[in-house]
Scaffold this active site. Sequence first.
Site, PDB file in Angstrom:
ATOM      1  N   TYR A  56       0.976  -1.105   0.080  1.00 28.85           N
ATOM      2  CA  TYR A  56       0.051   0.030   0.086  1.00 28.85           C
ATOM      3  C   TYR A  56       0.851   1.323  -0.125  1.00 28.85           C
ATOM      4  O   TYR A  56       1.671   1.593   1.011  1.00 28.85           O
ATOM      5  CB  TYR A  56      -0.911   0.115   1.264  1.00 28.85           C
ATOM      6  CG  TYR A  56      -1.997  -1.181   1.202  1.00 28.85           C
ATOM      7  CD1 TYR A  56      -2.436  -1.747   0.095  1.00 28.85           C
ATOM      8  CD2 TYR A  56      -2.209  -1.478   2.534  1.00 28.85           C
ATOM      9  CE1 TYR A  56      -3.221  -2.796   0.154  1.00 28.85           C
ATOM     10  CE2 TYR A  56      -3.203  -2.749   2.750  1.00 28.85           C
ATOM     11  CZ  TYR A  56      -3.511  -3.248   1.400  1.00 28.85           C
ATOM     12  OH  TYR A  56      -4.520  -4.421   1.592  1.00 28.85           O
ATOM     13  N   HIS A 122      -0.034 -11.947   0.538  1.00 28.41           N
ATOM     14  CA  HIS A 122      -1.040 -10.939  -0.054  1.00 28.41           C
ATOM     15  C   HIS A 122      -1.321 -11.265  -1.521  1.00 28.41           C
ATOM     16  O   HIS A 122      -0.532 -10.979  -2.335  1.00 28.41           O
ATOM     17  CB  HIS A 122      -0.128  -9.436   0.097  1.00 28.41           C
ATOM     18  CG  HIS A 122      -0.925  -8.289  -0.265  1.00 28.41           C
ATOM     19  ND1 HIS A 122      -0.740  -7.211  -0.210  1.00 28.41           N
ATOM     20  CD2 HIS A 122      -2.267  -8.364  -0.565  1.00 28.41           C
ATOM     21  CE1 HIS A 122      -1.500  -6.252  -0.431  1.00 28.41           C
ATOM     22  NE2 HIS A 122      -2.479  -6.788  -0.709  1.00 28.41           N
TER      23      HIS A 122
HETATM   24  P1  NAD Z   1     -13.291   0.050   1.320  1.00 25.03           P
HETATM   25  O1  NAD Z   1     -14.486  -0.393   0.845  1.00 25.03           O
HETATM   26  O2  NAD Z   1     -13.187   0.013   2.572  1.00 25.03           O
HETATM   27  O3  NAD Z   1     -13.301   1.728   0.797  1.00 25.03           O
HETATM   28  C1  NAD Z   1     -12.492   2.695   1.032  1.00 25.03           C
HETATM   29  C2  NAD Z   1     -12.749   3.989   0.730  1.00 25.03           C
HETATM   30  O4  NAD Z   1     -13.939   4.544   0.996  1.00 25.03           O
HETATM   31  C3  NAD Z   1     -11.614   5.144   0.765  1.00 25.03           C
HETATM   32  O5  NAD Z   1     -11.792   6.001  -0.212  1.00 25.03           O
HETATM   33  C4  NAD Z   1     -12.231   5.671   2.225  1.00 25.03           C
HETATM   34  O6  NAD Z   1     -11.727   7.082   2.287  1.00 25.03           O
HETATM   35  C5  NAD Z   1     -13.791   5.804   1.799  1.00 25.03           C
HETATM   36  N1  NAD Z   1     -14.733   5.783   2.905  1.00 25.03           N
HETATM   37  C6  NAD Z   1     -14.404   5.195   4.225  1.00 25.03           C
HETATM   38  N2  NAD Z   1     -15.114   5.403   5.045  1.00 25.03           N
HETATM   39  C7  NAD Z   1     -16.104   6.355   4.590  1.00 25.03           C
HETATM   40  C8  NAD Z   1     -17.291   7.275   5.143  1.00 25.03           C
HETATM   41  N3  NAD Z   1     -17.694   6.925   6.197  1.00 25.03           N
HETATM   42  N4  NAD Z   1     -17.738   8.056   4.055  1.00 25.03           N
HETATM   43  C9  NAD Z   1     -17.185   8.263   2.874  1.00 25.03           C
HETATM   44  N5  NAD Z   1     -16.210   7.593   2.348  1.00 25.03           N
HETATM   45  C10 NAD Z   1     -15.690   6.451   3.356  1.00 25.03           C
HETATM   46  O7  NAD Z   1     -11.799  -0.350   0.438  1.00 25.03           O
HETATM   47  P2  NAD Z   1     -10.766  -0.613   0.805  1.00 25.03           P
HETATM   48  O8  NAD Z   1      -9.799   0.457   1.523  1.00 25.03           O
HETATM   49  O9  NAD Z   1      -9.821  -1.032  -0.205  1.00 25.03           O
HETATM   50  O10 NAD Z   1     -10.778  -1.828   1.702  1.00 25.03           O
HETATM   51  C11 NAD Z   1     -10.242  -1.738   3.101  1.00 25.03           C
HETATM   52  C12 NAD Z   1      -9.108  -2.262   3.585  1.00 25.03           C
HETATM   53  O11 NAD Z   1      -9.087  -3.745   3.538  1.00 25.03           O
HETATM   54  C13 NAD Z   1      -7.957  -1.786   3.047  1.00 25.03           C
HETATM   55  O12 NAD Z   1      -7.683  -0.390   3.502  1.00 25.03           O
HETATM   56  C14 NAD Z   1      -6.744  -2.899   3.086  1.00 25.03           C
HETATM   57  O13 NAD Z   1      -6.272  -2.545   4.650  1.00 25.03           O
HETATM   58  C15 NAD Z   1      -7.764  -3.978   3.020  1.00 25.03           C
HETATM   59  N6  NAD Z   1      -7.975  -4.766   1.992  1.00 25.03           N
HETATM   60  C16 NAD Z   1      -7.165  -5.714   1.505  1.00 25.03           C
HETATM   61  C17 NAD Z   1      -6.907  -6.501   0.432  1.00 25.03           C
HETATM   62  C18 NAD Z   1      -6.215  -7.723   0.160  1.00 25.03           C
HETATM   63  O14 NAD Z   1      -5.359  -8.263   1.022  1.00 25.03           O
HETATM   64  N7  NAD Z   1      -5.925  -8.041  -1.006  1.00 25.03           N
HETATM   65  C19 NAD Z   1      -7.680  -6.101  -0.709  1.00 25.03           C
HETATM   66  C20 NAD Z   1      -8.364  -4.954  -0.556  1.00 25.03           C
HETATM   67  C21 NAD Z   1      -8.464  -4.434   0.871  1.00 25.03           C
END
Ligand code: NAD
Length: 317
Positions: A56, A122
């Site tokens: 990230y 990952h």
């Molecule tokens: P998400 O669906 O959580 O969306 C994140 C987005 O939504 C960001 O732009 C954030 O600013 C916004 N957001 C969050 N809360 C909000 C609110 N209350 N109002 C408006 N916008 C809001 O997607 P993500 O961040 O990709 O997934 C969550 C976490 O999961 C990642 O940060 C990561 O740590 C993990 N993840 C891991 C993998 C993997 O291991 N392959 C893949 C995807 C995500």
Amino acid sequence: MELREMGGTGLRVSAVGFGASPLGNVFGDVPRDAARAAVRRALDLGVNFFDTSPYYGGTVSESVLGDCLRHAAVPRDQVVVATKCGRYKDEGFDFSAARVARSVDESLARLGLDYVDILHAHDIEFTSLDQIVNETVPALRKIKESGKARFIGITGLPLSIYPYVLDRAPLGSVDVILSYCHYGINDTSLVDLLPYLKSKGVGVITASPLAMGLLTDNGPPDWHPAPEHLKSACRAAAEHCSKKGKSITKLAMQYSLMNNEISTVLVGMNSSKQVEENVAAALELSTSGIDEELLHEVEAILEPVKNMTWPSGIQQA
Ligand code: NAD
């Protein structure tokens, strides 16, 4: 904040988990004071689970999360920190035993920690899954024995990767899995796998309840891999909520939180405002339940794209 058991690990994690990929600036730049405030606010509101990766922001998320946790002066045993290995912004993918062993040391240095609670391989669909079974999982188990990680996990998009690995690795060798974009209003395909995962005793983390920005008023970042049809349906759903003076994000958070078989819902957050909104969504769910009428309307809008996903990784033999 509700705490849930994570499989057989003994870890108790907050139902809302803090996804730290935004702290790597992957959804836009995040000033350091905003990052620190978001992490501080999360801790104050009972969020104890934090997820990052060297991938990230090309290591930025790990360094910033480490700084934020230090700045918050939180006792180490009060937080559950997960990071990953095998996927890197500059190097691409390397799940070899040697790289994984070096990776955890690099991550610990960036995070400023002696150990992580969970170390995941990952996005394993980008290598041969037989390598994951025969080389990476044994390497991760060695790291676990060394005490540098308390538990180990695997992550990725296609759901077929989980039974492939869990059926071939020794039972109990993988502690948790992290699935993303498969347990939200537009895609619930993870639900079919939950009984199997339970039978294997693994903890289940679901990530991206907002479908990586699709289910927000601001919409997804430019790099979002979803097909245009899915993007436009999610946009229509968000507009529908907004016209009714309601929040698609709150509805989406609550939907993912409703299933107690899932240990934690990882949502990416970059400000204390987002932390407060997402924690409030969880609290409101436990006191008043979800807005059923709005949910049915949004489900109807998303029906044509239900469980629509996108390709990820290499074709497995
Ligand atoms: P998400 O669906 O959580 O969306 C994140 C987005 O939504 C960001 O732009 C954030 O600013 C916004 N957001 C969050 N809360 C909000 C609110 N209350 N109002 C408006 N916008 C809001 O997607 P993500 O961040 O990709 O997934 C969550 C976490 O999961 C990642 O940060 C990561 O740590 C993990 N993840 C891991 C993998 C993997 O291991 N392959 C893949 C995807 C995500």
